[in-house]
Structures are given as C-alpha cells and as structure tokens.
Design a protein around this motif. Structure first.
Motif, PDB file in Angstrom:
ATOM      1  N   MET A 138       0.856  -1.185   0.000  1.00 54.25           N
ATOM      2  CA  MET A 138       0.000   0.000   0.000  1.00 54.25           C
ATOM      3  C   MET A 138       0.894   1.238   0.000  1.00 54.25           C
ATOM      4  O   MET A 138       1.666   1.450   0.927  1.00 54.25           O
ATOM      5  CB  MET A 138      -0.911   0.047   1.224  1.00 54.25           C
ATOM      6  CG  MET A 138      -1.774   1.310   1.234  1.00 54.25           C
ATOM      7  SD  MET A 138      -2.582   1.636   2.812  1.00 54.25           S
ATOM      8  CE  MET A 138      -3.880   0.430   2.780  1.00 54.25           C
ATOM      9  N   VAL A 139       0.779   2.017  -1.060  1.00 46.95           N
ATOM     10  CA  VAL A 139       1.513   3.273  -1.111  1.00 46.95           C
ATOM     11  C   VAL A 139       0.572   4.376  -0.650  1.00 46.95           C
ATOM     12  O   VAL A 139      -0.528   4.537  -1.198  1.00 46.95           O
ATOM     13  CB  VAL A 139       2.009   3.573  -2.538  1.00 46.95           C
ATOM     14  CG1 VAL A 139       2.810   4.865  -2.544  1.00 46.95           C
ATOM     15  CG2 VAL A 139       2.862   2.437  -3.039  1.00 46.95           C
ATOM     16  N   VAL A 140       0.994   5.078   0.371  1.00 45.32           N
ATOM     17  CA  VAL A 140       0.197   6.200   0.876  1.00 45.32           C
ATOM     18  C   VAL A 140       0.714   7.454   0.180  1.00 45.32           C
ATOM     19  O   VAL A 140       1.831   7.911   0.445  1.00 45.32           O
ATOM     20  CB  VAL A 140       0.341   6.329   2.411  1.00 45.32           C
ATOM     21  CG1 VAL A 140      -0.431   7.548   2.909  1.00 45.32           C
ATOM     22  CG2 VAL A 140      -0.146   5.054   3.095  1.00 45.32           C
ATOM     23  N   ILE A 141      -0.083   7.966  -0.748  1.00 45.53           N
ATOM     24  CA  ILE A 141       0.370   9.124  -1.525  1.00 45.53           C
ATOM     25  C   ILE A 141      -0.209  10.392  -0.914  1.00 45.53           C
ATOM     26  O   ILE A 141      -1.435  10.595  -0.947  1.00 45.53           O
ATOM     27  CB  ILE A 141      -0.056   8.985  -2.998  1.00 45.53           C
ATOM     28  CG1 ILE A 141       0.561   7.702  -3.573  1.00 45.53           C
ATOM     29  CG2 ILE A 141       0.382  10.209  -3.797  1.00 45.53           C
ATOM     30  CD1 ILE A 141       0.216   7.433  -4.994  1.00 45.53           C
ATOM     31  N   PRO A 142       0.651  11.230  -0.345  1.00 41.20           N
ATOM     32  CA  PRO A 142       0.135  12.499   0.181  1.00 41.20           C
ATOM     33  C   PRO A 142      -0.256  13.387  -1.002  1.00 41.20           C
ATOM     34  O   PRO A 142       0.539  13.570  -1.928  1.00 41.20           O
ATOM     35  CB  PRO A 142       1.325  13.104   0.930  1.00 41.20           C
ATOM     36  CG  PRO A 142       2.367  12.022   1.012  1.00 41.20           C
ATOM     37  CD  PRO A 142       2.102  11.107  -0.137  1.00 41.20           C
ATOM     38  N   ILE A 143      -1.459  13.919  -0.971  1.00 34.51           N
ATOM     39  CA  ILE A 143      -1.891  14.822  -2.045  1.00 34.51           C
ATOM     40  C   ILE A 143      -1.860  16.265  -1.524  1.00 34.51           C
ATOM     41  O   ILE A 143      -1.148  17.106  -2.044  1.00 34.51           O
ATOM     42  CB  ILE A 143      -3.287  14.426  -2.560  1.00 34.51           C
ATOM     43  CG1 ILE A 143      -3.206  13.017  -3.154  1.00 34.51           C
ATOM     44  CG2 ILE A 143      -3.784  15.424  -3.609  1.00 34.51           C
ATOM     45  CD1 ILE A 143      -4.519  12.428  -3.585  1.00 34.51           C
ATOM     46  N   HIS A 144      -2.651  16.517  -0.483  1.00 34.35           N
ATOM     47  CA  HIS A 144      -2.585  17.794   0.239  1.00 34.35           C
ATOM     48  C   HIS A 144      -2.323  17.467   1.708  1.00 34.35           C
ATOM     49  O   HIS A 144      -2.295  16.297   2.088  1.00 34.35           O
ATOM     50  CB  HIS A 144      -3.896  18.568   0.092  1.00 34.35           C
ATOM     51  CG  HIS A 144      -4.270  18.823  -1.333  1.00 34.35           C
ATOM     52  ND1 HIS A 144      -3.493  19.591  -2.178  1.00 34.35           N
ATOM     53  CD2 HIS A 144      -5.318  18.389  -2.068  1.00 34.35           C
ATOM     54  CE1 HIS A 144      -4.067  19.623  -3.372  1.00 34.35           C
ATOM     55  NE2 HIS A 144      -5.163  18.900  -3.341  1.00 34.35           N
ATOM     56  N   PHE A 145      -2.194  18.495   2.536  1.00 33.69           N
ATOM     57  CA  PHE A 145      -1.857  18.204   3.940  1.00 33.69           C
ATOM     58  C   PHE A 145      -2.940  17.354   4.610  1.00 33.69           C
ATOM     59  O   PHE A 145      -2.654  16.608   5.537  1.00 33.69           O
ATOM     60  CB  PHE A 145      -1.618  19.513   4.726  1.00 33.69           C
ATOM     61  CG  PHE A 145      -2.872  20.326   4.983  1.00 33.69           C
ATOM     62  CD1 PHE A 145      -3.251  21.339   4.119  1.00 33.69           C
ATOM     63  CD2 PHE A 145      -3.658  20.069   6.093  1.00 33.69           C
ATOM     64  CE1 PHE A 145      -4.401  22.078   4.350  1.00 33.69           C
ATOM     65  CE2 PHE A 145      -4.820  20.809   6.332  1.00 33.69           C
ATOM     66  CZ  PHE A 145      -5.191  21.812   5.452  1.00 33.69           C
ATOM     67  N   ASN A 146      -4.162  17.451   4.115  1.00 26.71           N
ATOM     68  CA  ASN A 146      -5.259  16.707   4.741  1.00 26.71           C
ATOM     69  C   ASN A 146      -5.927  15.739   3.771  1.00 26.71           C
ATOM     70  O   ASN A 146      -7.112  15.439   3.880  1.00 26.71           O
ATOM     71  CB  ASN A 146      -6.307  17.686   5.297  1.00 26.71           C
ATOM     72  CG  ASN A 146      -6.849  18.597   4.201  1.00 26.71           C
ATOM     73  OD1 ASN A 146      -6.403  18.525   3.050  1.00 26.71           O
ATOM     74  ND2 ASN A 146      -7.793  19.440   4.550  1.00 26.71           N
ATOM     75  N   GLN A 147      -5.152  15.270   2.803  1.00 26.91           N
ATOM     76  CA  GLN A 147      -5.728  14.362   1.808  1.00 26.91           C
ATOM     77  C   GLN A 147      -4.687  13.366   1.312  1.00 26.91           C
ATOM     78  O   GLN A 147      -3.559  13.764   0.982  1.00 26.91           O
ATOM     79  CB  GLN A 147      -6.260  15.168   0.623  1.00 26.91           C
ATOM     80  CG  GLN A 147      -7.292  14.408  -0.179  1.00 26.91           C
ATOM     81  CD  GLN A 147      -7.646  15.163  -1.470  1.00 26.91           C
ATOM     82  OE1 GLN A 147      -7.354  16.340  -1.627  1.00 26.91           O
ATOM     83  NE2 GLN A 147      -8.236  14.454  -2.387  1.00 26.91           N
TER      84      GLN A 147
END
Ligand code: FES
Ligand SMILES: [Fe+2]
Length: 367
Positions: A279-288
């Motif tokens: 599972m790659v956790v891709i940060p998009i925005h600080f809360n997403q």
C-alpha cells in the motif's frame, strides 16, 4: 511520550516543508510500474501538490516526469491510460516523445512555421525525476540528492531474504485483470502510517482480523528505515490443495510468520508466504491522501483460473481490513483541529513504532 503536535497535520506550510525535508531528498515510492503496463501507457500521480506522470516508452523503460508543458505550463496529461506514441499538450499542441524529448512545436514561428530562431528544442524536453523500479514498486528521488537506491533498499532486501530467500522477487506476479484497491481519504499521510504501525486497535477496529491474527501474536519491531509488526500466526490454508502457491524458499518453520513493516516514509508492506500486498500512501494535500494497494501472488501458477477464488478471497479480505481503517484515520484528522489535543500520550508499549516514526520525522524536520 508525547506525539507530534497538531500543526504537523493541519496546514499547507508545514506540509510543503515535509516535502522539501523528508520526501525530496530520499527515495520514495509513488506507485507501480505495472500501472503503465505497456509502451504508450501513462499514469497520473498527484504527489504533495506536484502533478507527475509515470510513462512507459517503446524501449520498455519507465520514466517519471513533471506533468507540465514546458511552454506555458499547462498540465500535459489530463487522464491516465493508453496515449500512444506521443504526449500532446492540449493548449498549443507542443508534442513530446515518450522519453520526454520535445518533438513538435506547431506554428511556433507563425502560421505553418514549426521552428524559430533562438528556440532550442533540445533544451525544452519534459523535466524528468530520477526513478527506480524495485519489484514493481516505483521509487523517485525528487531533488536528486539521495544516496544510491541500492543502499536505500538493502535493509529491506536483507530482512526479506530470511523469508522469501533469493528467489522471492522473481516470483511476484500481479494479475492483469486484478482490480487495484484504492481509497481517497481526508487525512494527513502520517496518520495512515501511524495507524499501520500498531496492533493496539485490532480488537476494536478489526474484530475479524483479530480473531485470525490476534493483537498478542504481533510483535512490534523498530529499525532505522522502517518499523512495524510481525505476526506469528498467519494462517495459510490447512491443506496445500486449498491454498495459494507459496514462495519456494520460504522456510517451513516460518510459514505462520508474516511481516508488516512500514518503509518510511509512506510505503506499507505485507509479506506472507503466499502473497505480498503493497500500500503506497500518496500524500496529495496536507489533509488528503490516496492509498493505492496492489496484491502480488507467487509464480505463474498462482495466476491460473484454478486459484481465482483464493485470489479473490484474499483481495476481499484485505479490502475489508483497509476499509475498516478509513474512519479511524479520518477521525484522528478531525481531532487535530482540537485545541484540547496537542500530540497526545503514546503508550510506551503499544505505540513504540509510532514513537520511532515520530522521532524519524522530527530528525528530518529538525524539531
Ligand atoms: S502550454 Fe503547452 S503548448 Fe502551450
Ligand atoms: Fe488497522
């Protein structure tokens, strides 16, 4: 021990500092080479406010580029999929080859004049990002300053050689029809990692998982580049005809062992004798974030029709577990808005790996 304060979860400024100080100088997984399965396929990734694309060219090489046209900065590729031999900007049709070089600049010098003086086409290719593929996982080094990839991945390779031997990586197979497991979640990336680092929530959040793999059978392990859990009670099918093919080198006394490390900063791994999930956790925005999960089985045989039901059962099981985690991760994000919380109280026993992760983050941020 106190955890990281609210500000590291709830604003764009600190998030961009994390991009510069944590993510940019090291190797970070952003996805999977098999998401651009054939030449001409492109896969879009929104990574920490940066638009990127994964592109496979006709030499079968995988590239990562900033997804932005060199002319006026329009987003180049607006949808993932098979785009063919070139990438054409939707604004003024500048067209790039799959290796990033700029091929055509229609009418740049006036109607029907496709070149012009003082314009150096060779210097106007797409901006590429250093990347390496390791067992289908696609790692990038955004600022180009990281140590060698081999040095970065060595501790994980060494850790897993004890389980899958020397042949493990060659045996991984992803089913081409297999649906990826994806979740878009309104939370800071660190909360997804922290949630993965402990088994403390198993009895309350994952009652089914806790029945087959109870909290007390999980050890927490902490190393320099990763931390996580080891389970000692992984259940393979009791009869070999009722189970998926297993890694040929996996030692028999360790068939019930499963390894669940988080490779810092953002890659969550689950290695069992009969499959691997990533599972790659891709940060998009600080809360997403976007959680992209792929399952890999063992050897060509595992992809045959004979194993379809078992493959599906495995995927359904993990999808269900990861789905159960969504509300606790978003619940923690909502709690970060409270002035009555500023880091919380970590259990010295249950939250040891989270503590190690927070220290790892703090060192990089210089706090
Ligand atoms: S912005 Fe892409 S061609 Fe003009
Ligand atoms: Fe969980």
């Amino acid at each position: 021990m106190k955890g990281l304060a609210n500000r590291y979860y709830d604003n764009k400024e600190d998030f961009l500092v994390e991009r510069a100080k944590i993510f940019a100088p090291m190797w970070v997984c952003i996805g999977f080479a098999s998401d651009a399965p054939l030449p001409g396929y492109v896969y879009r990734v929104e990574f920490m406010e940066l638009p990127l694309i994964i592109v496979r060219d006709y030499d079968n090489a995988v590239h990562v580029f900033h997804n932005v046209c060199r002319h006026r900065g329009h987003i180049l590729v607006t949808e993932s999929g098979e785009l063919g031999a070139s990438l054409r900007c939707p604004y003024h049709s500048w067209t790039y080859a799959l290796n990033g070089s700029l091929m055509r600049t229609p009418h740049i010098g006036g109607l029907g004049i496709h070149d012009c003086e003082a314009f150096e086409r060779n210097e106007a290719g797409l901006i590429s990002v250093d990347c390496r593929v390791w067992n289908d996982l696609l790692f990038i080094n955004l600022d180009g300053s990281a140590d060698s990839f081999e040095k970065f991945i060595h501790p994980l390779e060494e850790r897993w050689s004890r389980l899958w031997g020397t042949s493990g990586s060659d045996k991984l197979r992803r089913h081409e029809d297999f649906q990826p497991i994806c979740f878009d979640i309104d939370a800071n990336w660190k909360l997804a990692i922290e949630n993965y680092l402990e088994a403390y929530h198993l009895p309350t959040v994952h009652s089914e998982l806790n029945r087959v793999s109870p909290m007390q059978d999980h050890d927490i392990q902490v190393a320099e580049q990763f931390a996580g859990q080891v389970s000692h009670c992984y259940q393979l099918g009791a009869e070999s005809e009722n189970r998926l093919p297993i890694f040929p080198d996996w030692p028999s006394p360790l068939l019930t062992e499963a390894d669940y490390p988080a490779l810092f900063p953002n890659t969550l791994l689950g290695l069992q004798a009969d499959h691997l999930f990533v599972m790659v956790v891709i940060p998009i925005h600080f809360n997403q974030i976007r959680e992209e999960t792929r399952l890999y089985f063992v050897g060509d045989e595992s992809l045959t029709l004979e194993y379809e039901t078992l493959r599906q059962e495995q995927a359904v099981f993990w999808r269900h577990v990861f789905e159960e985690d969504v509300s606790v991760v978003t619940g923690m994000q909502k709690g970060r808005a409270s002035s009555g919380f500023d880091g919380g109280i970590l259990s010295p026993v249950q939250d040891r790996a989270t503590q190690a992760f927070h220290e790892w983050v703090s060192i990089r941020l210089g706090i």
